[in-house]
Design an enzyme around this catalytic site. Sequence first.
Site, short mmCIF file in Angstrom:
data_model
loop_
_atom_site.label_atom_id
_atom_site.label_comp_id
_atom_site.label_asym_id
_atom_site.label_seq_id
_atom_site.Cartn_x
_atom_site.Cartn_y
_atom_site.Cartn_z
N CYS A 149 2.11 1.67 2.22
CA CYS A 149 3.37 0.99 1.88
C CYS A 149 3.37 -0.40 2.49
O CYS A 149 3.07 -0.56 3.67
CB CYS A 149 4.54 1.81 2.43
SG CYS A 149 6.14 1.02 2.20
N CYS A 156 6.35 -0.47 5.35
CA CYS A 156 6.27 0.20 6.66
C CYS A 156 4.88 0.68 7.02
O CYS A 156 4.68 1.26 8.07
CB CYS A 156 7.24 1.37 6.70
SG CYS A 156 6.69 2.77 5.67
N CYS A 195 9.13 5.15 -0.96
CA CYS A 195 8.50 5.54 0.29
C CYS A 195 9.53 6.30 1.12
O CYS A 195 10.64 5.82 1.33
CB CYS A 195 8.03 4.29 1.03
SG CYS A 195 7.50 4.62 2.72
N CYS A 227 10.54 4.29 4.64
CA CYS A 227 11.35 3.06 4.70
C CYS A 227 12.26 2.90 3.48
O CYS A 227 13.07 1.99 3.42
CB CYS A 227 10.47 1.83 4.85
SG CYS A 227 9.54 1.39 3.37
N CYS A 235 3.44 5.74 -11.51
CA CYS A 235 3.26 4.38 -11.98
C CYS A 235 3.79 3.46 -10.88
O CYS A 235 5.00 3.35 -10.69
CB CYS A 235 4.06 4.22 -13.29
SG CYS A 235 3.88 2.63 -14.05
ZN LIG Z 1 7.46 2.41 3.43
#
Ligand SMILES: [Zn+2]
Length: 152
Positions: free
Chosen positions: A60, A63, A113, A116, A138
């Site tokens: 990510c 984070c 995510c 975060c 996607c």
């Molecule tokens: Zn994240």
Amino acid sequence: MFKRHATPATSPQTYTYALSEAEWREKLSPLEYQVLREAGTERPFTGEYEELEAAGTYHCRGCDAALYSSGKKFNAGCGWPAFWAEEATSEGASTLEYIEDRSLGMRRVEIRCARCGGHLGHVFTGEGFGYPTDARHCVNSASIKFVPEAEG
Ligand SMILES: [Zn+2]
């Protein structure tokens, strides 16, 4: 360059990794901010990871949580990186959050995510790509960061 298609529904209090809006703006590029924090979508066939096949992990950009691995990435020809499943946390939980998204007159499943709350993209099922989960995650390239597998 971007289409906004969903409400910025992220509420920082509910995530273990939380920054203020000012901190997010400082940490992310304008493009990353639009995708991760405002649920924007990069134009198809413009992201840097769409065709990448190298071995490694996708983290990510908000984070740094490890969300996807190259072993579950496939070429869906849709214009964005596609994965058939996310990675699990060390506790065995999903690294993602699945949220119903009814924007644009469609019924879709948004993926974020779980650490975060950053917007990643959408997940589609029933398209018959033939992978173990029948799902196509996607994902916007702008929301993830590729970390190559260590050599040797
Ligand atoms: Zn994240």
